[in-house]
Design a protein around this motif. Structure first.
Motif, PDB file in Angstrom:
ATOM      1  N   GLY A   1       0.757  -1.238   0.000  1.00 39.32           N
ATOM      2  CA  GLY A   1       0.000   0.000   0.000  1.00 39.32           C
ATOM      3  C   GLY A   1       0.785   1.284   0.000  1.00 39.32           C
ATOM      4  O   GLY A   1       0.202   2.363  -0.114  1.00 39.32           O
ATOM      5  N   ALA A   2       2.122   1.186   0.137  1.00 35.24           N
ATOM      6  CA  ALA A   2       2.896   2.426   0.212  1.00 35.24           C
ATOM      7  C   ALA A   2       2.803   3.230  -1.082  1.00 35.24           C
ATOM      8  O   ALA A   2       2.551   4.441  -1.062  1.00 35.24           O
ATOM      9  N   ILE A   3       3.024   2.562  -2.214  1.00 33.80           N
ATOM     10  CA  ILE A   3       2.985   3.284  -3.493  1.00 33.80           C
ATOM     11  C   ILE A   3       1.574   3.782  -3.775  1.00 33.80           C
ATOM     12  O   ILE A   3       1.363   4.942  -4.139  1.00 33.80           O
ATOM     13  N   ALA A   4       0.590   2.913  -3.587  1.00 30.62           N
ATOM     14  CA  ALA A   4      -0.793   3.303  -3.856  1.00 30.62           C
ATOM     15  C   ALA A   4      -1.230   4.457  -2.960  1.00 30.62           C
ATOM     16  O   ALA A   4      -1.992   5.336  -3.374  1.00 30.62           O
ATOM     17  N   ALA A   5      -0.752   4.468  -1.712  1.00 28.06           N
ATOM     18  CA  ALA A   5      -1.144   5.526  -0.776  1.00 28.06           C
ATOM     19  C   ALA A   5      -0.666   6.900  -1.226  1.00 28.06           C
ATOM     20  O   ALA A   5      -1.250   7.919  -0.854  1.00 28.06           O
TER      21      ALA A   5
ATOM     22  N   ALA B   1       6.914   5.401  -3.148  1.00 30.11           N
ATOM     23  CA  ALA B   1       7.047   4.570  -1.950  1.00 30.11           C
ATOM     24  C   ALA B   1       7.597   5.365  -0.783  1.00 30.11           C
ATOM     25  O   ALA B   1       7.185   5.178   0.369  1.00 30.11           O
ATOM     26  N   SER B   2       8.536   6.262  -1.061  1.00 27.26           N
ATOM     27  CA  SER B   2       9.131   7.080  -0.005  1.00 27.26           C
ATOM     28  C   SER B   2       8.070   7.931   0.679  1.00 27.26           C
ATOM     29  O   SER B   2       8.054   8.056   1.909  1.00 27.26           O
ATOM     30  N   VAL B   3       7.190   8.524  -0.111  1.00 27.31           N
ATOM     31  CA  VAL B   3       6.112   9.348   0.453  1.00 27.31           C
ATOM     32  C   VAL B   3       5.048   8.463   1.102  1.00 27.31           C
ATOM     33  O   VAL B   3       4.600   8.697   2.222  1.00 27.31           O
ATOM     34  N   GLY B   4       4.642   7.422   0.384  1.00 20.16           N
ATOM     35  CA  GLY B   4       3.535   6.588   0.846  1.00 20.16           C
ATOM     36  C   GLY B   4       3.843   5.774   2.074  1.00 20.16           C
ATOM     37  O   GLY B   4       2.954   5.528   2.896  1.00 20.16           O
ATOM     38  N   GLN B   5       5.100   5.332   2.243  1.00 15.70           N
ATOM     39  CA  GLN B   5       5.426   4.515   3.402  1.00 15.70           C
ATOM     40  C   GLN B   5       5.242   5.299   4.696  1.00 15.70           C
ATOM     41  O   GLN B   5       4.762   4.765   5.701  1.00 15.70           O
TER      42      GLN B   5
ATOM     43  N   THR C   1      11.967   1.832  -1.579  1.00 15.20           N
ATOM     44  CA  THR C   1      12.729   3.038  -1.882  1.00 15.20           C
ATOM     45  C   THR C   1      14.149   2.725  -2.340  1.00 15.20           C
ATOM     46  O   THR C   1      14.786   3.555  -2.989  1.00 15.20           O
ATOM     47  N   VAL C   2      14.670   1.539  -2.009  1.00 13.28           N
ATOM     48  CA  VAL C   2      16.030   1.186  -2.411  1.00 13.28           C
ATOM     49  C   VAL C   2      16.092  -0.117  -3.208  1.00 13.28           C
ATOM     50  O   VAL C   2      17.120  -0.440  -3.791  1.00 13.28           O
TER      51      VAL C   2
END
Length: 357
Positions: A58-62, A83-87, A145-146
């Motif tokens: 859900g990180a990317i989708a969020a 992913a960095s923002v969503g996580q 993110t990595v």
């Protein structure tokens, strides 16, 4: 290890995996109502003595709606940025929701290398064990993110199966937007849900190529593959809809139940053969030969120790009577190195003795 053994005697360990489509809106962004409903069910299971690990996509989708993106990015750089923002958004929402029940959560981000290299695998295991011992509910996700294509899990269903082996879980619950495994596209009339899978023959000829929601990276095919991985290690798996999570955690009939493979020894061995003996090496060669692995193969070169070791150890426990765990193999670079000496410490130990060691 005595503390961990005592904790396991008080309740089962369960890994729950939830996908992006079960947590986010179609336009992107977290669906607070559905996330809270998931947390409600998990908190109830915890109150009943269950030890839980949550593997959450859900990180990317969020991050799609907050970043003004119309769809999941196709290139790796933008996926990692999302992913960095969503996580951060995802773990903050879990923290707030679980706080309603006085439950602390801890974020654990893993890459494929964390499960493929012995030292990093042991470190991840120790961290998760420590979090559970402290009463913290770990929330695990791939470190998008990595992660690169070369070291990715590819989907969180596979990650969840490996985490279930990592924490020696009793069961794995894979949540989806579909209530179980069907013999055809569940959107088509006449499709039938498969209630139980005991031998795998129930899935012969099954077509699971129908498309998913598009928000995540997995699908029913990845869930079946993950279920096979976990059941090889003696872990029961249930695939069901996120809306049935409370039923799944209470072991009420729902979705598709994959029965764990019996990892008990298949015969009366009298005594366990000595690790390194000709008898034992012959057994290992026979077992691993059916996986396409030889004694000289370096674990890292054949795609990571975790997946292969789970399968090898399940077969070794059943067919040789020696209670191997994946960690036994991770201390060596290959089966040949393991058999040359480090496996000696496994001789004569029962499963309970190993937990107490």
């Amino acid at each position: 290890m005595r503390e961990r053994r005592a904790a396991r005697e008080q309740g089962a360990r369960t890994v729950v995996k939830v996908g992006s489509s079960s947590l986010t809106t179609a336009a992107g962004g977290l669906d607070a109502e559905r996330l809270d409903a998931l947390v409600d069910a998990l908190a109830a299971a915890r109150a009943g003595g269950e030890h839980l690990v949550l593997v959450s996509s859900g990180a990317i989708a969020a991050a799609l709606a907050p970043l003004g993106l119309a769809a999941r990015p196709g290139d790796l750089a933008h996926q990692q940025a999302a992913a960095s923002v969503g996580q951060g958004l995802l773990i903050a929402r879990y923290t707030a929701s679980f706080a309603r029940y006085g439950i602390r959560v801890g974020q654990v981000l893993l890459t494929g290398e964390d499960m493929a290299q012995a030292g990093r695998y042991d470190n991840a295991r120790r961290t998760l064990d420590a979090l559970l011992a402290l009463g913290v509910l770990p929330v695990v996700n791939e470190n998008d993110t990595v992660a690169t294509d070369e070291i990715r899990f590819g989907d969180n269903d596979r990650l969840a199966a490996l985490v279930a082996g990592l924490v020696r879980a009793d069961r794995l619950v894979l949540l989806s937007d579909v209530d179980g495994v069907y013999d055809a596209d569940p959107r088509l009339p006449g499709s039938r849900r498969i209630a139980e899978v005991r031998t795998g023959r129930e899935l012969d000829g099954l077509d699971v190529s129908f498309p998913g929601s598009g928000l995540g990276s997995g699908g029913m095919a990845t869930k079946i593959a993950a279920a096979r991985t976990a059941t090889e290690a003696g872990i029961t798996v249930r695939v069901t809809a996120a809306s049935r999570v409370a039923d799944a955690l209470a072991d009420r009939p729902c979705g598709t139940l994959f029965h764990a493979r019996d990892t008990r020894p298949s015969g009366d061995f009298g005594h366990a053969p000595t690790a390194g003996s000709a008898e034992f090496i012959g057994m290992v060669e026979e077992v691993t030969g059916r996986t396409g692995i030889t004694l000289s193969d370096h674990f890292h070169d054949i795609g990571g120790t975790s997946l292969h070791a789970m399968r090898i150890c399940a077969r070794l426990r059943k067919e040789t009577g020696i209670p191997f765990l994946p960690q036994d193999l991770f201390e060596s670079a290959s089966l040949a190195e393991f058999l040359a000496g480090r496996g000696q410490r496994a001789d004569g130990l029962t499963g309970d003795a190993r937990h107490a060691a």
